[in-house]
Design an enzyme around this catalytic site. Structure first.
Site, mmCIF file in Angstrom:
data_model
loop_
_atom_site.group_PDB
_atom_site.id
_atom_site.type_symbol
_atom_site.label_atom_id
_atom_site.label_comp_id
_atom_site.label_asym_id
_atom_site.label_seq_id
_atom_site.Cartn_x
_atom_site.Cartn_y
_atom_site.Cartn_z
ATOM 1 N N ILE A 1 0.858 -1.195 0.000
ATOM 2 C CA ILE A 1 0.000 0.000 0.000
ATOM 3 C C ILE A 1 0.897 1.249 0.000
ATOM 4 C CG2 ILE A 1 -1.804 1.248 1.243
ATOM 5 C CD1 ILE A 1 -2.596 -1.437 2.505
ATOM 6 N N ASN B 1 -1.808 6.146 8.829
ATOM 7 C CA ASN B 1 -1.728 5.915 10.272
ATOM 8 C C ASN B 1 -1.434 7.201 11.034
ATOM 9 O OD1 ASN B 1 -2.281 3.151 10.351
ATOM 10 N ND2 ASN B 1 -0.147 2.607 9.913
ATOM 11 N N HIS C 1 -4.011 4.671 13.990
ATOM 12 C CA HIS C 1 -3.801 3.247 13.644
ATOM 13 C C HIS C 1 -5.112 2.466 13.554
ATOM 14 C CE1 HIS C 1 0.610 3.026 13.695
ATOM 15 N NE2 HIS C 1 0.549 3.984 14.610
ATOM 16 N N ASP D 1 -6.093 0.353 10.359
ATOM 17 C CA ASP D 1 -6.493 -1.060 10.322
ATOM 18 C C ASP D 1 -7.704 -1.259 9.429
ATOM 19 O OD1 ASP D 1 -4.438 -1.733 12.017
ATOM 20 O OD2 ASP D 1 -5.690 -1.867 13.819
ATOM 21 N N GLU E 1 1.842 -3.550 5.798
ATOM 22 C CA GLU E 1 0.900 -3.283 4.713
ATOM 23 C C GLU E 1 1.261 -4.046 3.439
ATOM 24 O OE1 GLU E 1 3.961 0.116 4.604
ATOM 25 O OE2 GLU E 1 3.015 -1.213 6.060
ATOM 26 N N ARG F 1 -0.333 -9.904 -14.431
ATOM 27 C CA ARG F 1 -0.422 -8.453 -14.610
ATOM 28 C C ARG F 1 -1.891 -8.014 -14.641
ATOM 29 N NH1 ARG F 1 1.589 -3.734 -16.474
ATOM 30 N NH2 ARG F 1 3.763 -4.401 -16.607
#
Length: 387
Positions: A257, A264, A269, A273, A299, A313
């Site tokens: 990510i 965060n 946090h 999540d 992540e 792909r």
């Protein structure tokens, strides 16, 4: 398998429980046998005492002149010949010289001296009656004797008592085989109950085993937050999938990510999540029917599938596009988007599983270096130095 030891422990525990229950049954039966034997000994003791009281009564009648000795003895013998108790309870009378005076079932022995009679073990049981009563007045004697209506010798335990004024010995007994049969029936009933309880416990244990094994497996292989497989399971299943015979090579898609730390830092946090969980769901949905998706750490997420580079792909681009289009609503007035970068690596015959993951990770870093929100395949960066 990692749960085989648990299964063996359950089987061992069940067998130990069964053996313990059977041992407990026999301990209980032994105490039951002892208790019943004691009870029956008290019974025959009390029966003889009752008969001895009756004998004293008729003897008193002779002293008072109401009956002659012969009349009293005849009346007594006639009465107790008909006296019965329990199933096989009867009385017999002999004198101290071993002559049988009355026996309700062995008429041929009446008037005969049995002083030299032996049972099948060679025991002079009549002499044992006389010796026991002369020494103690009464007591128990064990020997073999035929049961009423049966020619087979059976072990018998008798209680005998001496009436000194007449020199008569009165006795009655119990057949140990009757007691044994009663105990054996208790053992059968107990075993049936134990087996029933054991089978019920096995059934319940198997149901609990399946239930808790599923729960334990989920705890062991699933990440609680994302519901993706854990990395430990990736390390277990990845090498196995690499060795499987398949028409298409094993491929690894490595996702990360973009700027997740900012999420965060800005939103906390807990909301981070929520973002991580939502993106994990997107990856799982877009990669169907392929289901092997793992949380690699933080992540980072990894997908395993048997597919060509172009197919990988395509899957990775679907994940990237859907993620970028997804709107995260932090509040009514604050919304934002998240992007994801991905790297694709395809297994070669000489590869180890860790080699493929490492190369997919490298491709993902190329995607990051090229501006993020991109998918980079291994063929695109083969031979290039790391950026």
């Amino acid at each position: 398998m990692r749960y085989s030891k648990f299964k063996k422990h359950m089987l061992t525990l069940s067998l130990v429980s069964l053996i313990s229950m059977i041992v407990l049954l026999f301990v209980i039966v032994w105490h039951l046998y002892s208790a019943i034997l004691k009870e029956r000994k008290i019974l025959i003791h009390s029966q003889v005492d009752t008969v001895m009281s009756l004998m004293h009564e008729v003897y008193e009648d002779t002293l008072e002149g109401k009956l002659t000795k012969v009349e009293a003895q005849h009346q007594f013998l006639e009465y107790i010949e008909k006296l019965k108790y329990s199933d096989n309870g009867y009385f017999w009378v002999l004198n101290t010289k071993g002559v049988m005076l009355m026996h309700p079932y062995n008429k041929s022995s009446v008037g005969q001296s049995l002083i030299h009679s032996k049972d099948k073990d060679g025991k002079f049981f009549v002499k044992a009656f006389i010796t026991t009563t002369q020494h103690s007045g009464s007591g128990f004697v064990s020997y073999y004797w035929t049961k009423p209506g049966d020619d087979v010798l059976a072990q018998k335990l008798s209680y005998v008592a001496l009436f000194k004024p007449w020199g008569w010995i009165v006795g009655t007994g119990l057949y140990v085989s009757d007691l044994n049969r009663e105990i054996v029936s208790q053992i059968y009933i107990g075993l049936l109950i134990i087996i029933g309880l054991f089978l019920l416990s096995i059934f319940v244990s198997l149901q609990l085993y399946k239930r808790y094994l599923t729960e334990l497996r989920e705890v062991a292989i699933f990440d609680r937050l994302t519901r993706l497989y854990r990395r430990s399971y990736l390390d277990e299943i990845g090498p196995r999938m690499l060795k499987e015979e398949h028409s298409l090579p094993l491929s690894v898609i490595f996702f990360d990510i973009d700027f997740f730390k900012k999420v965060n830092d800005q939103y906390g946090h807990n909301y981070g999540d929520n973002v991580l969980s939502a993106i994990s769901s997107i990856i799982q949905k877009e990669l169907l029917p392929h289901k092997n998706v793992f949380r690699y750490g933080g992540e980072e997420m990894v997908a395993l599938l048997h597919a060509t580079e172009e197919e990988c792909r395509m899957f990775a681009e679907k994940v990237r596009f859907t993620t970028a289009e997804h709107v995260f609503h932090y509040s009514d007035s604050e919304h934002f988007h998240i992007t994801i970068s991905a790297g694709v690596a395809i297994a070669s015959p000489q590869d180890s599983f860790s080699d493929i993951v490492r190369r997919a990770d490298r491709c993902m870093y190329f995607a990051k270096a090229r501006g993020r929100n991109k998918v980079v395949t291994e063929s695109e960066v083969r031979g290039l130095p790391d950026e």
